[in-house]
Design a protein around this motif. Structure first.
Motif, short mmCIF file in Angstrom:
data_model
loop_
_atom_site.label_atom_id
_atom_site.label_comp_id
_atom_site.label_asym_id
_atom_site.label_seq_id
_atom_site.Cartn_x
_atom_site.Cartn_y
_atom_site.Cartn_z
N PHE A 137 0.84 -1.19 0.00
CA PHE A 137 0.00 0.00 0.00
C PHE A 137 0.88 1.24 0.00
CE2 PHE A 137 -2.38 3.37 2.25
CZ PHE A 137 -3.36 3.55 1.29
N ALA A 138 0.65 2.10 -0.98
CA ALA A 138 1.38 3.37 -1.07
C ALA A 138 0.47 4.48 -0.57
CB ALA A 138 1.80 3.63 -2.51
N PRO A 139 0.73 4.99 0.63
CA PRO A 139 -0.18 6.01 1.19
C PRO A 139 -0.25 7.26 0.31
CG PRO A 139 1.37 5.22 2.86
CD PRO A 139 1.84 4.66 1.55
N ALA A 140 0.83 7.59 -0.36
CA ALA A 140 0.82 8.81 -1.17
C ALA A 140 -0.19 8.74 -2.30
CB ALA A 140 2.22 9.07 -1.72
N THR A 141 -0.41 7.54 -2.83
CA THR A 141 -1.33 7.43 -3.95
C THR A 141 -2.66 6.81 -3.55
OG1 THR A 141 -0.55 5.22 -4.51
CG2 THR A 141 0.59 7.06 -5.54
N GLY A 142 -2.70 6.19 -2.38
CA GLY A 142 -3.91 5.51 -1.96
C GLY A 142 -4.16 4.22 -2.74
N VAL A 143 -3.13 3.75 -3.43
CA VAL A 143 -3.32 2.54 -4.24
C VAL A 143 -2.69 1.32 -3.56
CG1 VAL A 143 -2.76 1.40 -6.42
CG2 VAL A 143 -3.50 3.79 -6.42
N LEU A 144 -3.50 0.30 -3.42
CA LEU A 144 -3.03 -0.98 -2.89
C LEU A 144 -2.77 -1.90 -4.09
CD1 LEU A 144 -2.78 -2.81 -0.24
CD2 LEU A 144 -5.11 -3.53 -0.76
N THR A 145 -1.54 -2.36 -4.22
CA THR A 145 -1.19 -3.24 -5.33
C THR A 145 -1.10 -4.67 -4.81
OG1 THR A 145 0.10 -1.46 -6.29
CG2 THR A 145 0.47 -3.66 -7.19
N VAL A 146 -1.90 -5.55 -5.37
CA VAL A 146 -1.93 -6.93 -4.89
C VAL A 146 -1.38 -7.83 -6.00
CG1 VAL A 146 -3.38 -8.75 -3.95
CG2 VAL A 146 -4.00 -6.35 -3.60
N THR A 147 -0.35 -8.58 -5.66
CA THR A 147 0.29 -9.43 -6.65
C THR A 147 0.14 -10.89 -6.26
OG1 THR A 147 1.92 -7.67 -6.87
CG2 THR A 147 2.41 -9.74 -7.97
N LEU A 148 -0.32 -11.66 -7.21
CA LEU A 148 -0.49 -13.09 -6.97
C LEU A 148 0.85 -13.77 -7.26
CD1 LEU A 148 -2.57 -15.29 -6.34
CD2 LEU A 148 -3.12 -15.37 -8.77
N ARG A 149 1.44 -14.38 -6.23
CA ARG A 149 2.76 -15.01 -6.39
C ARG A 149 2.67 -16.49 -6.74
NH1 ARG A 149 5.77 -10.93 -7.55
NH2 ARG A 149 5.79 -9.32 -5.98
N GLN A 150 1.70 -17.14 -6.15
CA GLN A 150 1.64 -18.59 -6.33
C GLN A 150 0.21 -19.06 -6.12
OE1 GLN A 150 4.61 -20.66 -3.91
NE2 GLN A 150 3.44 -22.53 -4.14
N GLY A 151 -0.20 -20.05 -6.91
CA GLY A 151 -1.54 -20.61 -6.77
C GLY A 151 -2.57 -19.74 -7.48
N ASP A 152 -3.82 -20.19 -7.46
CA ASP A 152 -4.87 -19.44 -8.13
C ASP A 152 -6.22 -19.93 -7.59
OD1 ASP A 152 -6.13 -17.69 -9.78
OD2 ASP A 152 -5.10 -18.33 -11.60
N ALA A 153 -7.29 -19.32 -8.07
CA ALA A 153 -8.62 -19.78 -7.69
C ALA A 153 -8.90 -21.12 -8.37
CB ALA A 153 -9.66 -18.75 -8.11
N GLY A 154 -9.82 -21.88 -7.81
CA GLY A 154 -10.25 -23.12 -8.45
C GLY A 154 -10.94 -22.83 -9.77
N GLU A 155 -11.12 -23.87 -10.57
CA GLU A 155 -11.79 -23.73 -11.87
C GLU A 155 -13.15 -23.06 -11.72
OE1 GLU A 155 -10.32 -24.64 -14.67
OE2 GLU A 155 -12.04 -24.07 -15.91
N GLY A 156 -13.40 -22.01 -12.49
CA GLY A 156 -14.70 -21.34 -12.46
C GLY A 156 -14.94 -20.53 -11.19
#
Lengths: 226, 183
Positions: A137-156
């Motif tokens: 989270f960068a307070p100056a911009t108010g933007v939270l950047t979320v990065t997926l490193r490993q794994g994922d949601a199930g099918e569908g």
């Protein structure tokens, strides 16, 4: 009035304003219409009203998260030209991260991210089934950047990110459909992020149906100062 | 602060060269605008180009936004729509993309259902209610012009009528819709 209104067509200038706003006005008539528009405030209001109404045609079109590289390209274009600091000074703080050299060079050239003040809050989110993400989270911009490193949601299924305040109901922050998701955090919420618990749940494609995380958390972590 | 006010505040900060505001504006609006460009162009690369064009333009021209004449979101939606339609025209002229009326399911994909009306904002609902007073096919023509850049030529060809007759009918419809909207 102007020539385009003398075509014997019904509706006069009022219909013309609608045709113009819809993009239906034949090209040959546009210059004359715009000349009239420039001096006719009633006509300006008509066009403004139609524009507002017709833009509502787009309300039912679902939003789609653009891939993260689009923002990088845009920032490269709009901010890139303005950067005057030596590149090594911009890069140095970022060398700390375990990023491959080639990737760094690319970021330097194209992202404009270098202008971002160092993120001051971060969280590593992890879960029992190997899902791993990080959030910055960068307070100056108010933007939270979320990065997926490993794994994922199930099918569908889709991953949904939640903020779990110490008191009160969970707040849905975003559906994580891509490897990187930018979340604009409203200022009121941003103040409560330090020490806040982030949870990722797995949901049906449109997200949680009841505004709460479904099932067990797939990953979680706490935002702390970096 | 409403979402509307927030976008407006961000635009004025962007006009002042505020990069943080630019990123917040992007985070707030890009998904909607990207969804729109994708719907019009049906191509991710083209839609990304449009988003790039729109936001680089916004960085330069945010100061031109005039709150009195359009809601900030409308301004951005309109810029995006116009840019996407212009690009669609270029792609069609180059023969890289089909004309607007060759895929008939598009006609039906964009019309809201009656049960959707309650959830719409005021402008959208008012317009939808008034469009329902028109013959269905002609109401769809208006959607088609806005969302797919259909011209009177395209619409007349698809309806099998003369352009002049069709234009007269559409203009009459538009006046009727305007009266309905003023009620």
């Amino acid at each position: 009035m102007n020539a385009q209104l003398d075509t014997g067509l019904p509706g006069g200038a009022e219909a013309g304003a609608a045709e113009y706003s819809l993009g239906l006005m034949p090209k040959a008539e546009i210059a004359a219409f715009e000349a009239q528009l420039a001096v006719d405030t009633d006509l300006q209001q008509d066009v403004a009203a139609w524009t507002e109404y017709f833009a509502s045609f787009t309300d039912i079109i679902p939003a789609e998260t653009p891939p993260p590289q689009v923002l990088r390209r845009i920032e490269g274009q709009v901010f890139g030209a303005e950067d005057r600091r030596p590149v090594w000074r911009q890069v140095l703080p970022y060398l700390v991260g375990a990023v491959a050299g080639a990737a760094i060079a690319w970021v330097v050239l194209t992202s404009g991210l270098l202008e971002t003040p160092a993120p001051t809050l971060g969280a590593d989110l992890a879960g029992a089934e190997g899902l791993a993400l990080d959030a910055r989270f960068a307070p100056a911009t108010g933007v939270l950047t979320v990065t997926l490193r490993q794994g994922d949601a199930g099918e569908g299924r889709v991953l949904e990110l939640w903020l779990l305040p110490e008191d009160g109901a969970p707040v849905s922050l975003a559906l994580l459909r891509d490897a990187e998701t930018l979340v604009a955090v409203p200022p009121a919420l941003a103040e409560r992020l330090d020490g806040a618990r982030l949870v990722v749940s797995e949901e049906q494609p449109g997200g949680s149906p009841d505004g709460r995380p479904s099932g067990d958390a797939r990953a979680e972590g706490v935002l702390v100062g970096q | 602060m409403t979402a509307q006010d927030e976008i407006e505040a961000l635009l004025s900060q962007v006009a002042g060269g505020d990069r943080g505001a630019f990123r917040r504006l992007y985070a707030a609006m890009a998904p909607r605008l990207y969804g729109l460009a994708l719907r019009i162009l049906r191509d991710e690369m083209l839609a990304q180009d449009i988003l790039e064009e729109v936001f680089t333009g916004v960085w330069k021209d945010a100061g031109q936004y005039r709150g009195a004449l359009a809601a900030p979101e409308t301004w951005l939606v309109t810029i995006t729509r116009d840019a996407a339609i212009a690009r669609l025209g270029v792609e069609r002229a180059a023969g890289r993309m089909a004309g607007p009326l060759e895929i008939t399911e598009r006609l039906y994909a964009t019309r809201p259902e009656t049960e959707d009306l309650a959830g719409m904002r005021d402008e959208a609902r008012a317009l939808e209610v008034c469009l329902r007073e028109l013959p269905r096919a002609r109401a769809d023509m208006l959607r088609h012009a806005y969302l797919y850049g259909a011209t009177y030529d395209d619409l007349a060809r698809s309806a099998g009528t003369s352009k002049t007759a069709l234009r007269a009918a559409v203009r009459t419809d538009l006046v009727q819709v305007r009266e309905c909207l003023s009620r």
